[in-house]
Design a protein around this motif. Structure first.
Motif, PDB file in Angstrom:
ATOM      1  N   GLY A   8       0.815  -1.206   0.000  1.00 24.36           N
ATOM      2  CA  GLY A   8       0.000   0.000   0.000  1.00 24.36           C
ATOM      3  C   GLY A   8       0.852   1.260   0.000  1.00 24.36           C
ATOM      4  O   GLY A   8       2.065   1.212  -0.184  1.00 24.36           O
ATOM      5  N   GLY A   9       0.220   2.385   0.172  1.00 27.63           N
ATOM      6  CA  GLY A   9       0.923   3.659   0.143  1.00 27.63           C
ATOM      7  C   GLY A   9       1.125   4.140  -1.277  1.00 27.63           C
ATOM      8  O   GLY A   9       0.352   3.802  -2.184  1.00 27.63           O
ATOM      9  N   PHE A  10       2.165   4.922  -1.469  1.00 30.68           N
ATOM     10  CA  PHE A  10       2.418   5.549  -2.760  1.00 30.68           C
ATOM     11  C   PHE A  10       3.897   5.464  -3.121  1.00 30.68           C
ATOM     12  O   PHE A  10       4.757   5.513  -2.245  1.00 30.68           O
ATOM     13  CB  PHE A  10       1.975   7.018  -2.733  1.00 30.68           C
ATOM     14  N   LEU A  11       4.164   5.345  -4.414  1.00 32.18           N
ATOM     15  CA  LEU A  11       5.514   5.283  -4.947  1.00 32.18           C
ATOM     16  C   LEU A  11       5.798   6.565  -5.710  1.00 32.18           C
ATOM     17  O   LEU A  11       4.983   6.999  -6.530  1.00 32.18           O
ATOM     18  CB  LEU A  11       5.659   4.087  -5.891  1.00 32.18           C
ATOM     19  N   ALA A  12       6.943   7.187  -5.433  1.00 28.98           N
ATOM     20  CA  ALA A  12       7.391   8.380  -6.162  1.00 28.98           C
ATOM     21  C   ALA A  12       8.629   7.996  -6.952  1.00 28.98           C
ATOM     22  O   ALA A  12       9.601   7.494  -6.394  1.00 28.98           O
ATOM     23  CB  ALA A  12       7.705   9.510  -5.189  1.00 28.98           C
ATOM     24  N   THR A  13       8.589   8.213  -8.276  1.00 30.18           N
ATOM     25  CA  THR A  13       9.723   7.912  -9.135  1.00 30.18           C
ATOM     26  C   THR A  13      10.181   9.187  -9.845  1.00 30.18           C
ATOM     27  O   THR A  13       9.382  10.109 -10.069  1.00 30.18           O
ATOM     28  CB  THR A  13       9.385   6.836 -10.187  1.00 30.18           C
ATOM     29  N   VAL A  14      11.466   9.202 -10.199  1.00 35.37           N
ATOM     30  CA  VAL A  14      12.060  10.363 -10.860  1.00 35.37           C
ATOM     31  C   VAL A  14      12.536   9.902 -12.238  1.00 35.37           C
ATOM     32  O   VAL A  14      13.623   9.340 -12.368  1.00 35.37           O
ATOM     33  CB  VAL A  14      13.242  10.926 -10.035  1.00 35.37           C
ATOM     34  N   PRO A  15      11.728  10.109 -13.285  1.00 41.52           N
ATOM     35  CA  PRO A  15      12.072   9.603 -14.615  1.00 41.52           C
ATOM     36  C   PRO A  15      13.427  10.085 -15.147  1.00 41.52           C
ATOM     37  O   PRO A  15      14.099   9.349 -15.868  1.00 41.52           O
ATOM     38  CB  PRO A  15      10.933  10.111 -15.502  1.00 41.52           C
ATOM     39  N   ASP A  16      13.845  11.298 -14.781  1.00 43.96           N
ATOM     40  CA  ASP A  16      15.118  11.826 -15.265  1.00 43.96           C
ATOM     41  C   ASP A  16      16.327  11.155 -14.619  1.00 43.96           C
ATOM     42  O   ASP A  16      17.449  11.298 -15.111  1.00 43.96           O
ATOM     43  CB  ASP A  16      15.210  13.329 -15.010  1.00 43.96           C
ATOM     44  N   LEU A  17      16.120  10.453 -13.493  1.00 42.91           N
ATOM     45  CA  LEU A  17      17.205   9.806 -12.754  1.00 42.91           C
ATOM     46  C   LEU A  17      16.870   8.318 -12.622  1.00 42.91           C
ATOM     47  O   LEU A  17      16.198   7.909 -11.673  1.00 42.91           O
ATOM     48  CB  LEU A  17      17.369  10.452 -11.364  1.00 42.91           C
ATOM     49  N   PRO A  18      17.295   7.502 -13.574  1.00 39.88           N
ATOM     50  CA  PRO A  18      16.914   6.085 -13.597  1.00 39.88           C
ATOM     51  C   PRO A  18      17.183   5.367 -12.272  1.00 39.88           C
ATOM     52  O   PRO A  18      18.268   5.464 -11.706  1.00 39.88           O
ATOM     53  CB  PRO A  18      17.788   5.494 -14.710  1.00 39.88           C
ATOM     54  N   GLY A  19      16.135   4.711 -11.780  1.00 36.33           N
ATOM     55  CA  GLY A  19      16.244   3.951 -10.539  1.00 36.33           C
ATOM     56  C   GLY A  19      16.019   4.770  -9.284  1.00 36.33           C
ATOM     57  O   GLY A  19      16.006   4.233  -8.183  1.00 36.33           O
ATOM     58  N   CYS A  20      15.832   6.070  -9.416  1.00 37.13           N
ATOM     59  CA  CYS A  20      15.617   6.938  -8.261  1.00 37.13           C
ATOM     60  C   CYS A  20      14.136   6.917  -7.895  1.00 37.13           C
ATOM     61  O   CYS A  20      13.275   7.312  -8.689  1.00 37.13           O
ATOM     62  CB  CYS A  20      16.060   8.361  -8.577  1.00 37.13           C
ATOM     63  N   MET A  21      13.853   6.426  -6.689  1.00 38.30           N
ATOM     64  CA  MET A  21      12.464   6.317  -6.239  1.00 38.30           C
ATOM     65  C   MET A  21      12.408   6.226  -4.729  1.00 38.30           C
ATOM     66  O   MET A  21      13.410   5.975  -4.064  1.00 38.30           O
ATOM     67  CB  MET A  21      11.797   5.088  -6.853  1.00 38.30           C
ATOM     68  N   SER A  22      11.224   6.440  -4.203  1.00 35.29           N
ATOM     69  CA  SER A  22      10.964   6.269  -2.785  1.00 35.29           C
ATOM     70  C   SER A  22       9.467   6.060  -2.626  1.00 35.29           C
ATOM     71  O   SER A  22       8.711   6.168  -3.578  1.00 35.29           O
ATOM     72  CB  SER A  22      11.432   7.495  -1.989  1.00 35.29           C
TER      73      SER A  22
END
Length: 73
Positions: free
Chosen positions: A19-33
């Motif tokens: 559950g919860g939410f995923l934040a990804t950064v398309p400009d920085l491959p693999g960068c997420m939280s």
């Protein structure tokens, strides 16, 4: 909260994925939280962005500039 330089995509996580939410950064491959709320995920991804950039510097990896979307925001 500090303004993000890079665009961030926030999407819900399935209950079977915790559950919860995923934040990804398309400009920085693999960068997420992730986080319990969209705001938590965005706050947490700010630390991930800093860590990603620091690690990229350490290994001599090129760091892309924020995409046009972020520049217009």
């Amino acid at each position: 909260m500090t303004k993000l330089r890079y665009p961030v995509l926030v999407s819900p996580l399935l209950p079977e994925d915790g559950g919860g939410f995923l934040a990804t950064v398309p400009d920085l491959p693999g960068c997420m939280s992730d986080g319990e709320t969209p705001q938590d995920a965005i706050s947490n991804v700010q630390d991930a962005i800093e860590s990603w950039i620091e690690a990229a510097h350490d290994v001599g990896r090129d760091i892309s500039q924020p995409s046009l979307q972020a520049a217009l925001g």
